[in-house]
Design a protein around this motif. Structure first.
Motif, PDB file in Angstrom:
ATOM      1  N   SER A 123      41.989   6.388  55.194  1.00 38.78           N
ATOM      2  CA  SER A 123      41.312   6.444  56.488  1.00 38.78           C
ATOM      3  C   SER A 123      41.672   5.284  57.406  1.00 38.78           C
ATOM      4  O   SER A 123      41.447   5.357  58.618  1.00 38.78           O
ATOM      5  N   GLY A 124      42.228   4.218  56.853  1.00 38.24           N
ATOM      6  CA  GLY A 124      42.662   3.102  57.689  1.00 38.24           C
ATOM      7  C   GLY A 124      44.070   3.244  58.203  1.00 38.24           C
ATOM      8  O   GLY A 124      44.546   2.393  58.963  1.00 38.24           O
ATOM      9  N   SER A 125      44.763   4.311  57.830  1.00 34.60           N
ATOM     10  CA  SER A 125      46.126   4.552  58.305  1.00 34.60           C
ATOM     11  C   SER A 125      46.105   5.053  59.741  1.00 34.60           C
ATOM     12  O   SER A 125      45.098   5.571  60.237  1.00 34.60           O
ATOM     13  N   ALA A 126      47.233   4.926  60.410  1.00 37.23           N
ATOM     14  CA  ALA A 126      47.332   5.408  61.792  1.00 37.23           C
ATOM     15  C   ALA A 126      47.168   6.925  61.852  1.00 37.23           C
ATOM     16  O   ALA A 126      46.589   7.457  62.807  1.00 37.23           O
ATOM     17  N   TYR A 127      47.680   7.618  60.844  1.00 36.15           N
ATOM     18  CA  TYR A 127      47.580   9.081  60.779  1.00 36.15           C
ATOM     19  C   TYR A 127      47.072   9.466  59.397  1.00 36.15           C
ATOM     20  O   TYR A 127      47.846   9.835  58.510  1.00 36.15           O
ATOM     21  N   PRO A 172      52.829   5.753  43.728  1.00 37.90           N
ATOM     22  CA  PRO A 172      51.887   4.857  44.409  1.00 37.90           C
ATOM     23  C   PRO A 172      52.008   5.030  45.920  1.00 37.90           C
ATOM     24  O   PRO A 172      52.981   5.584  46.426  1.00 37.90           O
ATOM     25  N   ALA A 173      51.022   4.541  46.630  1.00 39.49           N
ATOM     26  CA  ALA A 173      51.049   4.586  48.093  1.00 39.49           C
ATOM     27  C   ALA A 173      50.933   3.170  48.635  1.00 39.49           C
ATOM     28  O   ALA A 173      50.331   2.297  47.997  1.00 39.49           O
ATOM     29  N   VAL A 174      51.531   2.943  49.781  1.00 36.63           N
ATOM     30  CA  VAL A 174      51.415   1.661  50.475  1.00 36.63           C
ATOM     31  C   VAL A 174      50.498   1.880  51.673  1.00 36.63           C
ATOM     32  O   VAL A 174      50.817   2.659  52.574  1.00 36.63           O
ATOM     33  N   LEU A 175      49.353   1.203  51.671  1.00 36.24           N
ATOM     34  CA  LEU A 175      48.334   1.443  52.681  1.00 36.24           C
ATOM     35  C   LEU A 175      47.945   0.143  53.393  1.00 36.24           C
ATOM     36  O   LEU A 175      47.971  -0.934  52.788  1.00 36.24           O
ATOM     37  N   PRO A 176      47.570   0.246  54.651  1.00 41.94           N
ATOM     38  CA  PRO A 176      47.237  -0.959  55.432  1.00 41.94           C
ATOM     39  C   PRO A 176      45.859  -1.511  55.084  1.00 41.94           C
ATOM     40  O   PRO A 176      44.936  -0.770  54.736  1.00 41.94           O
ATOM     41  N   CYS A 177      45.736  -2.813  55.210  1.00 41.55           N
ATOM     42  CA  CYS A 177      44.450  -3.490  55.037  1.00 41.55           C
ATOM     43  C   CYS A 177      43.885  -3.839  56.411  1.00 41.55           C
ATOM     44  O   CYS A 177      44.557  -3.721  57.425  1.00 41.55           O
ATOM     45  N   GLY A 178      42.648  -4.291  56.405  1.00 41.75           N
ATOM     46  CA  GLY A 178      42.080  -4.879  57.606  1.00 41.75           C
ATOM     47  C   GLY A 178      41.039  -4.061  58.328  1.00 41.75           C
ATOM     48  O   GLY A 178      40.100  -4.639  58.889  1.00 41.75           O
ATOM     49  N   SER A 179      41.163  -2.740  58.363  1.00 39.51           N
ATOM     50  CA  SER A 179      40.197  -1.933  59.101  1.00 39.51           C
ATOM     51  C   SER A 179      39.165  -1.280  58.198  1.00 39.51           C
ATOM     52  O   SER A 179      37.978  -1.223  58.526  1.00 39.51           O
ATOM     53  N   ALA A 235      49.669  -4.944  54.063  1.00 38.53           N
ATOM     54  CA  ALA A 235      49.596  -3.660  53.363  1.00 38.53           C
ATOM     55  C   ALA A 235      49.687  -3.927  51.869  1.00 38.53           C
ATOM     56  O   ALA A 235      50.277  -4.924  51.436  1.00 38.53           O
ATOM     57  N   VAL A 236      49.086  -3.059  51.069  1.00 32.70           N
ATOM     58  CA  VAL A 236      49.108  -3.205  49.618  1.00 32.70           C
ATOM     59  C   VAL A 236      49.531  -1.894  48.976  1.00 32.70           C
ATOM     60  O   VAL A 236      49.366  -0.816  49.553  1.00 32.70           O
ATOM     61  N   THR A 237      50.085  -2.012  47.773  1.00 31.28           N
ATOM     62  CA  THR A 237      50.437  -0.838  46.979  1.00 31.28           C
ATOM     63  C   THR A 237      49.240  -0.444  46.127  1.00 31.28           C
ATOM     64  O   THR A 237      48.692  -1.275  45.400  1.00 31.28           O
ATOM     65  N   VAL A 238      48.826   0.809  46.232  1.00 35.82           N
ATOM     66  CA  VAL A 238      47.671   1.289  45.469  1.00 35.82           C
ATOM     67  C   VAL A 238      48.143   2.276  44.411  1.00 35.82           C
ATOM     68  O   VAL A 238      49.190   2.910  44.559  1.00 35.82           O
ATOM     69  N   PRO A 239      47.391   2.415  43.317  1.00 34.33           N
ATOM     70  CA  PRO A 239      47.785   3.320  42.237  1.00 34.33           C
ATOM     71  C   PRO A 239      47.922   4.762  42.709  1.00 34.33           C
ATOM     72  O   PRO A 239      47.324   5.165  43.705  1.00 34.33           O
ATOM     73  N   LEU A 280      44.429 -17.671  45.372  1.00 36.61           N
ATOM     74  CA  LEU A 280      44.173 -16.256  45.620  1.00 36.61           C
ATOM     75  C   LEU A 280      45.067 -15.765  46.751  1.00 36.61           C
ATOM     76  O   LEU A 280      45.325 -16.494  47.709  1.00 36.61           O
ATOM     77  N   LEU A 281      45.526 -14.539  46.645  1.00 40.71           N
ATOM     78  CA  LEU A 281      46.278 -13.908  47.724  1.00 40.71           C
ATOM     79  C   LEU A 281      45.329 -12.971  48.449  1.00 40.71           C
ATOM     80  O   LEU A 281      44.809 -12.023  47.852  1.00 40.71           O
ATOM     81  N   CYS A 282      45.076 -13.236  49.716  1.00 38.84           N
ATOM     82  CA  CYS A 282      44.126 -12.446  50.488  1.00 38.84           C
ATOM     83  C   CYS A 282      44.879 -11.595  51.506  1.00 38.84           C
ATOM     84  O   CYS A 282      45.611 -12.119  52.345  1.00 38.84           O
ATOM     85  N   HIS A 283      44.698 -10.297  51.422  1.00 36.78           N
ATOM     86  CA  HIS A 283      45.401  -9.355  52.295  1.00 36.78           C
ATOM     87  C   HIS A 283      44.410  -8.749  53.284  1.00 36.78           C
ATOM     88  O   HIS A 283      43.421  -8.139  52.890  1.00 36.78           O
ATOM     89  N   GLY A 284      44.709  -8.929  54.572  1.00 40.61           N
ATOM     90  CA  GLY A 284      43.831  -8.417  55.604  1.00 40.61           C
ATOM     91  C   GLY A 284      44.607  -7.739  56.713  1.00 40.61           C
ATOM     92  O   GLY A 284      45.656  -7.124  56.474  1.00 40.61           O
TER      93      GLY A 284
END
Length: 218
Positions: free
Chosen positions: A50-54, A69-76, A148-152, A140-144
């Motif tokens: 749901s945080g993706s552009a489309y 896996p999928a690469v999805l954006p963080c932050g929203s 983007a992060v790789t998810v299972p 710690l690595l903080c992604h915001g």
């Protein structure tokens, strides 16, 4: 029902290192404690994209290749706090045994990814900087926002790769914020340091110092 949800193949054994194997089975409180989903649901997948552009297009492409896996954006929709596996295991123990629990959690390459409330990646480092026990917490690595992060994958394959420890199974999962993550980090750091002091009873002072130094780097 979506086709990938029909796949009931059990997860394959973990082939990673010892820390990854330990992280893969946590947290699992005993007794009548809360159940933690280890398999993503359709609602959970929709929340992740749901945080993706489309979102609809992203989900359709992902469902066409459910074992990838999928690469999805963080932050929203979510931020991610990326920690070493052993420290992450202890964080989850604290969050579930003494705190409010956790949001989704993934494991990959000896690291654990804690999905947190948006904005956590900005506030947590500064909070740790002011905290007395901040130096005892491993980097710690903080992604915001902007990361983007790789998810299972939607369906776990037989090879190595990211996997869910606590999978998203709702469209509105509860996510810990920076204050909750800070609380858990401090609890783990204090417990680890206290344990090192109790163990360090060798008559060799240099050996004591080595034990304490190693514990603070975990």
């Amino acid at each position: 029902m979506r086709t990938w949800l029909r796949d009931e193949t059990p997860p394959s054994p973990v082939h990673g290192d010892a820390d990854e194997r330990r992280a893969d089975v946590l947290p699992h409180p005993g007794g009548d404690g809360p159940h933690h989903a280890t398999r993503i649901t359709a609602d959970g997948a929709e929340w992740l994209v749901s945080g993706s552009a489309y979102p609809a297009t992203t989900l359709s492409r992902w469902e066409a290749h459910p074992t990838a896996p999928a690469v999805l954006p963080c932050g929203s929709v979510f931020d991610v706090v990326n920690v070493p596996a052993v420290f992450g295991r202890r964080l989850l123990d604290r969050l579930w045994e003494e705190g409010p629990g956790s949001g989704p959690v993934a494991a990959h390459h000896g690291r654990m990814l804690l999905f947190t409330a948006p904005g956590t990646s900005q506030r947590l480092p500064s909070l740790l900087g002011w905290e007395e026990w901040g130096d005892a917490v491993p980097p710690l690595l903080c992604h915001g926002l902007g990361d983007a992060v790789t998810v299972p994958p939607l369906v776990r394959g037989r090879g190595e790769g990211p996997r869910w420890v606590v999978a998203p199974d709702t469209r509105r999962p509860w996510l810990p914020g920076p204050d909750v993550v800070l609380w858990a980090c401090v609890r783990v750091a204090r417990a680890t340091s206290a344990g090192a002091v109790r163990v360090s009873i060798s008559p060799d002072p240099e050996q004591d110092a080595k034990v304490y130094d190693v514990s603070r780097r975990r």
